[in-house]
Motif scaffolding. Structure first.
Motif, PDB file in Angstrom:
ATOM      1  N   PHE A  52      -9.547  -0.089  -3.505  1.00 22.14           N
ATOM      2  CA  PHE A  52      -8.669  -1.375  -2.636  1.00 22.14           C
ATOM      3  C   PHE A  52      -9.752  -3.026  -2.877  1.00 22.14           C
ATOM      4  O   PHE A  52     -10.718  -3.214  -2.725  1.00 22.14           O
ATOM      5  CB  PHE A  52      -8.487  -0.780  -1.238  1.00 22.14           C
ATOM      6  CG  PHE A  52      -7.917   0.436  -1.185  1.00 22.14           C
ATOM      7  CD1 PHE A  52      -6.941   0.189  -0.360  1.00 22.14           C
ATOM      8  CD2 PHE A  52      -8.593   1.305  -1.445  1.00 22.14           C
ATOM      9  CE1 PHE A  52      -6.242   0.683  -0.698  1.00 22.14           C
ATOM     10  CE2 PHE A  52      -7.876   2.500  -0.758  1.00 22.14           C
ATOM     11  CZ  PHE A  52      -6.467   2.986  -0.759  1.00 22.14           C
TER      12      PHE A  52
ATOM     13  N   GLU B 199      -8.509   5.203  -5.663  1.00 22.56           N
ATOM     14  CA  GLU B 199      -7.464   3.966  -5.800  1.00 22.56           C
ATOM     15  C   GLU B 199      -8.845   3.337  -5.157  1.00 22.56           C
ATOM     16  O   GLU B 199      -9.433   3.503  -4.919  1.00 22.56           O
ATOM     17  CB  GLU B 199      -6.943   4.309  -4.407  1.00 22.56           C
ATOM     18  CG  GLU B 199      -5.750   5.301  -4.287  1.00 22.56           C
ATOM     19  CD  GLU B 199      -5.570   5.661  -2.549  1.00 22.56           C
ATOM     20  OE1 GLU B 199      -4.593   6.320  -2.994  1.00 22.56           O
ATOM     21  OE2 GLU B 199      -5.918   5.824  -1.538  1.00 22.56           O
TER      22      GLU B 199
ATOM     23  N   GLY C 285      -7.432  -5.920   1.174  1.00 16.54           N
ATOM     24  CA  GLY C 285      -7.204  -4.315   2.072  1.00 16.54           C
ATOM     25  C   GLY C 285      -5.961  -4.177   1.353  1.00 16.54           C
ATOM     26  O   GLY C 285      -5.538  -2.681   1.138  1.00 16.54           O
ATOM     27  N   HIS C 286      -5.368  -4.671   0.646  1.00 18.70           N
ATOM     28  CA  HIS C 286      -4.176  -4.212  -0.540  1.00 18.70           C
ATOM     29  C   HIS C 286      -4.659  -3.108  -1.657  1.00 18.70           C
ATOM     30  O   HIS C 286      -5.576  -3.502  -2.472  1.00 18.70           O
ATOM     31  CB  HIS C 286      -4.263  -5.461  -1.181  1.00 18.70           C
ATOM     32  CG  HIS C 286      -2.788  -6.638  -0.188  1.00 18.70           C
ATOM     33  ND1 HIS C 286      -2.453  -7.859  -0.463  1.00 18.70           N
ATOM     34  CD2 HIS C 286      -2.379  -6.180   0.847  1.00 18.70           C
ATOM     35  CE1 HIS C 286      -1.772  -8.304   0.703  1.00 18.70           C
ATOM     36  NE2 HIS C 286      -1.813  -7.013   1.334  1.00 18.70           N
ATOM     37  N   LEU C 287      -3.461  -2.138  -1.812  1.00 13.50           N
ATOM     38  CA  LEU C 287      -4.237  -1.230  -2.865  1.00 13.50           C
ATOM     39  C   LEU C 287      -4.111  -1.935  -3.802  1.00 13.50           C
ATOM     40  O   LEU C 287      -2.839  -2.407  -4.119  1.00 13.50           O
ATOM     41  CB  LEU C 287      -3.347   0.202  -2.161  1.00 13.50           C
ATOM     42  CG  LEU C 287      -3.605   1.169  -3.666  1.00 13.50           C
ATOM     43  CD1 LEU C 287      -4.915   1.596  -3.420  1.00 13.50           C
ATOM     44  CD2 LEU C 287      -2.058   2.401  -3.543  1.00 13.50           C
TER      45      LEU C 287
ATOM     46  N   THR D  94       0.653  -1.229   0.059  1.00 21.64           N
ATOM     47  CA  THR D  94       0.230  -0.049  -0.571  1.00 21.64           C
ATOM     48  C   THR D  94       0.607   0.892  -0.292  1.00 21.64           C
ATOM     49  O   THR D  94       0.389   2.468  -0.928  1.00 21.64           O
ATOM     50  CB  THR D  94      -0.838   0.109   0.731  1.00 21.64           C
ATOM     51  OG1 THR D  94      -1.526  -0.930   0.747  1.00 21.64           O
ATOM     52  CG2 THR D  94      -1.645   1.547   0.591  1.00 21.64           C
TER      53      THR D  94
END
Length: 187
Positions: free
Chosen positions: A144, A142, A149-151, A5
Motif C-alpha cells: 500500500f 499486499e 492509501g491505495h493498494l 483497493t
C-alpha cells in the motif's frame, strides 16, 4: 480510492482460488512509479491483538525475515516512522483429502461359434480405494502507498504440501518467487 483497493483485492482472491492454472501471481497498478519507493514497514494482518495466538501465523516471523531479505535486495529499507509503503501478508492452510483407486484384475470366460459370442467378466482383485491427506497453502503479500492509501501491488503463491515437507524451504522459495514479481528491480 476504495474502488481500486476493492478491484485489486478481488482480483487477488480470484487468482488465489484459481491457482491450479498459475501457482505464482502478481498484479500492480501500472500508473504507479515504483522507483520512487525507498522505505517500507509491515502492518499486521487482521486482528493485531490476536495475531500472536493464531496457528496460521506460526511461520509469520520467518516469512517477514525472508521478505525483508528480498526487499533489501531491491533497495528498500525498513522505516517504521515514515515509510513510503506498507506491506501486509496473508497465509491460509487447508487440509485436503485425495482418493485414488488401484488397478483391478478381472477374469473372464468367453465362448464363440459361427454367428454367436457369449462371454462374461468379473473383477476378482484390486480396485482398492485409498485416501491420502495433504495441505493446500497460500501466501500473499499486499503493498500500500502510505500517501494515497491505495493498494498498488499484490503477489502470492499457492501450493500443496505434506507434513513431511521442509516448510521453511518452501516458504523461502515462495517468498523469492513472489518478490521477483514486485515491479522494483534488484539493486
Amino acid at each position: 480510492m476504495y474502488k481500486n483497493t476493492f478491484v485489486l483485492s478481488l482480483a487477488g482472491l480470484l487468482l488465489l482460488s484459481t491457482a491450479a492454472m498459475a501457482q505464482v501471481f502478481s498484479h500492480y497498478d501500472g500508473q504507479v512509479d515504483f522507483k520512487s519507493y525507498k522505505t517500507y514497514a509491515w502492518i499486521a494482518p487482521g486482528d493485531s491483538v490476536l495475531n500472536k495466538e493464531r496457528p496460521d501465523k506460526l511461520f509469520g516471523g520467518f516469512i517477514m525475515y525472508t521478505a525483508n531479505e528480498e526487499l533489501k535486495k531491491k533497495g528498500l529499507a525498513i522505516d517504521t516512522v515514515r515509510p513510503s509503503v506498507l506491506f501486509v501478508f496473508h497465509t491460509k492452510v487447508q487440509e485436503k483429502t485425495k482418493y485414488t483407486q488401484g488397478a483391478t484384475l478381472s477374469v473372464g470366460v468367453g465362448v464363440a461359434g459361427p454367428g454367436y459370442y457369449a462371454g462374461g467378466m468379473a473383477p476378482v482383485a484390486g480396485g482398492a480405494i485409498t485416501e491420502s491427506f495433504y495441505q493446500n497453502g497460500s501466501l500473499a503479500f499486499e503493498m500500500f502507498d502510505t500517501q494515497t492509501g491505495h493498494l498498488i501491488w499484490t503477489g502470492g503463491d499457492k501450493r500443496d504440501f505434506t507434513n513431511s515437507d521442509d516448510i521453511q524451504k518452501m516458504i523461502t522459495a515462495s517468498v523469492k518467487k513472489i518478490m521477483k514479481k514486485l515491479p522494483i528491480k534488484n539493486k
